[in-house]
Design a protein around this motif. Sequence first.
Motif, PDB file in Angstrom:
ATOM      1  N   LYS A  74      88.734  38.438 -35.239  1.00  0.00           N
ATOM      2  CA  LYS A  74      88.395  38.021 -36.520  1.00  0.00           C
ATOM      3  C   LYS A  74      87.693  36.673 -36.703  1.00  0.00           C
ATOM      4  O   LYS A  74      86.891  36.523 -37.586  1.00  0.00           O
ATOM      5  N   TYR A  75      87.893  35.871 -36.315  1.00  0.00           N
ATOM      6  CA  TYR A  75      87.385  34.175 -35.851  1.00  0.00           C
ATOM      7  C   TYR A  75      86.310  34.610 -35.960  1.00  0.00           C
ATOM      8  O   TYR A  75      85.209  33.813 -36.565  1.00  0.00           O
ATOM      9  N   ASN A  76      85.577  35.127 -35.168  1.00  0.00           N
ATOM     10  CA  ASN A  76      83.913  35.732 -34.884  1.00  0.00           C
ATOM     11  C   ASN A  76      82.784  36.141 -36.061  1.00  0.00           C
ATOM     12  O   ASN A  76      82.161  35.650 -36.224  1.00  0.00           O
ATOM     13  N   LEU A  77      84.063  37.041 -36.254  1.00  0.00           N
ATOM     14  CA  LEU A  77      83.345  37.750 -37.932  1.00  0.00           C
ATOM     15  C   LEU A  77      83.215  36.994 -38.747  1.00  0.00           C
ATOM     16  O   LEU A  77      82.322  36.376 -39.680  1.00  0.00           O
ATOM     17  N   ILE A  78      85.191  35.712 -38.615  1.00  0.00           N
ATOM     18  CA  ILE A  78      84.864  34.374 -39.807  1.00  0.00           C
ATOM     19  C   ILE A  78      83.377  33.609 -39.774  1.00  0.00           C
ATOM     20  O   ILE A  78      82.440  33.516 -40.881  1.00  0.00           O
ATOM     21  N   GLU A  79      83.438  33.719 -38.513  1.00  0.00           N
ATOM     22  CA  GLU A  79      82.486  32.417 -38.072  1.00  0.00           C
ATOM     23  C   GLU A  79      80.467  33.279 -39.106  1.00  0.00           C
ATOM     24  O   GLU A  79      79.808  32.273 -39.575  1.00  0.00           O
ATOM     25  N   LEU A  80      80.363  34.411 -38.594  1.00  0.00           N
ATOM     26  CA  LEU A  80      79.565  34.880 -38.900  1.00  0.00           C
ATOM     27  C   LEU A  80      78.326  34.847 -40.173  1.00  0.00           C
ATOM     28  O   LEU A  80      78.119  34.681 -40.723  1.00  0.00           O
ATOM     29  N   GLU A  81      79.994  35.442 -41.113  1.00  0.00           N
ATOM     30  CA  GLU A  81      79.941  35.656 -42.466  1.00  0.00           C
ATOM     31  C   GLU A  81      80.040  34.224 -43.404  1.00  0.00           C
ATOM     32  O   GLU A  81      78.603  34.381 -43.989  1.00  0.00           O
ATOM     33  N   ASP A  82      80.123  33.242 -42.522  1.00  0.00           N
ATOM     34  CA  ASP A  82      80.031  32.190 -43.011  1.00  0.00           C
ATOM     35  C   ASP A  82      79.045  31.392 -42.858  1.00  0.00           C
ATOM     36  O   ASP A  82      78.375  31.236 -44.152  1.00  0.00           O
ATOM     37  N   PHE A  83      78.176  31.755 -41.251  1.00  0.00           N
ATOM     38  CA  PHE A  83      76.958  31.169 -41.606  1.00  0.00           C
ATOM     39  C   PHE A  83      75.700  32.157 -42.011  1.00  0.00           C
ATOM     40  O   PHE A  83      75.287  31.722 -43.066  1.00  0.00           O
ATOM     41  N   ILE A  84      76.179  33.676 -42.370  1.00  0.00           N
ATOM     42  CA  ILE A  84      75.463  34.265 -43.451  1.00  0.00           C
ATOM     43  C   ILE A  84      75.154  33.824 -44.883  1.00  0.00           C
ATOM     44  O   ILE A  84      74.486  33.982 -45.485  1.00  0.00           O
ATOM     45  N   LYS A  85      76.090  33.086 -45.665  1.00  0.00           N
ATOM     46  CA  LYS A  85      76.546  32.928 -46.980  1.00  0.00           C
ATOM     47  C   LYS A  85      75.852  31.623 -46.808  1.00  0.00           C
ATOM     48  O   LYS A  85      75.077  31.193 -48.195  1.00  0.00           O
ATOM     49  N   ILE A  86      75.883  30.703 -45.541  1.00  0.00           N
ATOM     50  CA  ILE A  86      75.074  29.804 -45.725  1.00  0.00           C
ATOM     51  C   ILE A  86      73.211  29.657 -45.790  1.00  0.00           C
ATOM     52  O   ILE A  86      72.666  29.347 -46.592  1.00  0.00           O
ATOM     53  N   LYS A  87      72.930  30.826 -44.745  1.00  0.00           N
ATOM     54  CA  LYS A  87      71.991  30.624 -44.560  1.00  0.00           C
ATOM     55  C   LYS A  87      70.834  31.941 -45.833  1.00  0.00           C
ATOM     56  O   LYS A  87      69.380  31.801 -45.292  1.00  0.00           O
ATOM     57  N   PHE A  88      71.654  32.044 -45.727  1.00  0.00           N
ATOM     58  CA  PHE A  88      71.328  34.137 -46.209  1.00  0.00           C
ATOM     59  C   PHE A  88      70.929  34.241 -47.685  1.00  0.00           C
ATOM     60  O   PHE A  88      72.256  34.176 -48.055  1.00  0.00           O
ATOM     61  N   THR A  89      69.748  34.007 -48.474  1.00  0.00           N
ATOM     62  CA  THR A  89      69.952  34.668 -49.805  1.00  0.00           C
ATOM     63  C   THR A  89      70.682  35.961 -50.636  1.00  0.00           C
ATOM     64  O   THR A  89      71.420  36.263 -50.929  1.00  0.00           O
ATOM     65  N   GLU A  90      70.428  36.775 -49.608  1.00  0.00           N
ATOM     66  CA  GLU A  90      70.624  38.397 -49.371  1.00  0.00           C
ATOM     67  C   GLU A  90      70.674  38.930 -48.158  1.00  0.00           C
ATOM     68  O   GLU A  90      70.158  38.060 -47.147  1.00  0.00           O
ATOM     69  N   ILE A  91      71.572  39.664 -47.174  1.00  0.00           N
ATOM     70  CA  ILE A  91      72.052  39.780 -46.748  1.00  0.00           C
ATOM     71  C   ILE A  91      71.151  41.169 -46.009  1.00  0.00           C
ATOM     72  O   ILE A  91      71.603  42.634 -46.598  1.00  0.00           O
ATOM     73  N   PRO A  92      70.451  40.813 -45.489  1.00  0.00           N
ATOM     74  CA  PRO A  92      69.340  41.886 -44.221  1.00  0.00           C
ATOM     75  C   PRO A  92      70.631  43.464 -44.097  1.00  0.00           C
ATOM     76  O   PRO A  92      71.503  43.074 -43.624  1.00  0.00           O
ATOM     77  N   ARG A  93      69.913  44.194 -43.995  1.00  0.00           N
ATOM     78  CA  ARG A  93      71.248  45.732 -43.395  1.00  0.00           C
ATOM     79  C   ARG A  93      70.970  45.411 -42.576  1.00  0.00           C
ATOM     80  O   ARG A  93      72.248  46.037 -41.790  1.00  0.00           O
ATOM     81  N   SER A  94      70.360  44.383 -41.139  1.00  0.00           N
ATOM     82  CA  SER A  94      70.479  44.445 -39.874  1.00  0.00           C
ATOM     83  C   SER A  94      71.526  44.341 -39.440  1.00  0.00           C
ATOM     84  O   SER A  94      72.345  43.866 -38.701  1.00  0.00           O
ATOM     85  N   VAL A  95      71.398  42.621 -40.615  1.00  0.00           N
ATOM     86  CA  VAL A  95      72.222  41.544 -39.820  1.00  0.00           C
ATOM     87  C   VAL A  95      73.408  42.688 -40.635  1.00  0.00           C
ATOM     88  O   VAL A  95      75.239  41.854 -40.456  1.00  0.00           O
ATOM     89  N   GLN A  96      73.858  43.359 -41.990  1.00  0.00           N
ATOM     90  CA  GLN A  96      74.710  43.697 -42.142  1.00  0.00           C
ATOM     91  C   GLN A  96      75.129  44.937 -41.396  1.00  0.00           C
ATOM     92  O   GLN A  96      76.625  45.047 -40.850  1.00  0.00           O
ATOM     93  N   GLN A  97      74.397  45.381 -40.535  1.00  0.00           N
ATOM     94  CA  GLN A  97      75.016  46.551 -39.133  1.00  0.00           C
ATOM     95  C   GLN A  97      75.854  45.209 -38.310  1.00  0.00           C
ATOM     96  O   GLN A  97      76.427  45.996 -37.367  1.00  0.00           O
ATOM     97  N   HIS A  98      75.455  44.628 -38.046  1.00  0.00           N
ATOM     98  CA  HIS A  98      75.951  43.678 -37.142  1.00  0.00           C
ATOM     99  C   HIS A  98      77.268  43.698 -37.175  1.00  0.00           C
ATOM    100  O   HIS A  98      78.284  43.405 -36.461  1.00  0.00           O
TER     101      HIS A  98
END
Length: 127
Positions: A74-98
Amino acid sequence: WVLARYLRYAISGKDIRKQDIFRVFAAVSTNSVGQQLAFDFIRTNWDEIKAYLGSTMNNLYMILSFPTKRMNTKYNLIELEDFIKIKFTEIPRSVQQHIEQIKVNIDWMDRNYAAIVNWLESQKVYN
C-alpha cells in the motif's frame, strides 16, 4: 551508490547511449533494492529525465514501468499515486494499468502472505 551512479550516467548523455537508457532502468529495477532506488531516482529527477528524453511520453511511461512492475504494498501504491498527481495532468492508460496491477499485487499479498510464511516455517525453510 553504484546503482545510483549508473542511473545518473544513463541520463547524462555522456557514457550511455540515449537508446540504452531503458536497459539501465530495467536492469537496476530487477531486485527489490534497485527497484526502490530506481523509483526514487525517477521521482527526484523526473524533469531532468523528461528533458533528456524529449516530449515522447511513451518513453517516459516505459521508464516508469520498470520499477513499478512488481510493487506490492500500500505504501508503494500511495507513493506512485502521489507522484502521478504531482507530475501528470491526466493519467495515461499505461500508467493506470500499473496502478491496477499494484492493487492486484496488494490483494494477492493480503490473501496469501501469511499462509506462505506459515508453510515455510512449518517446512523449516524460513526461520
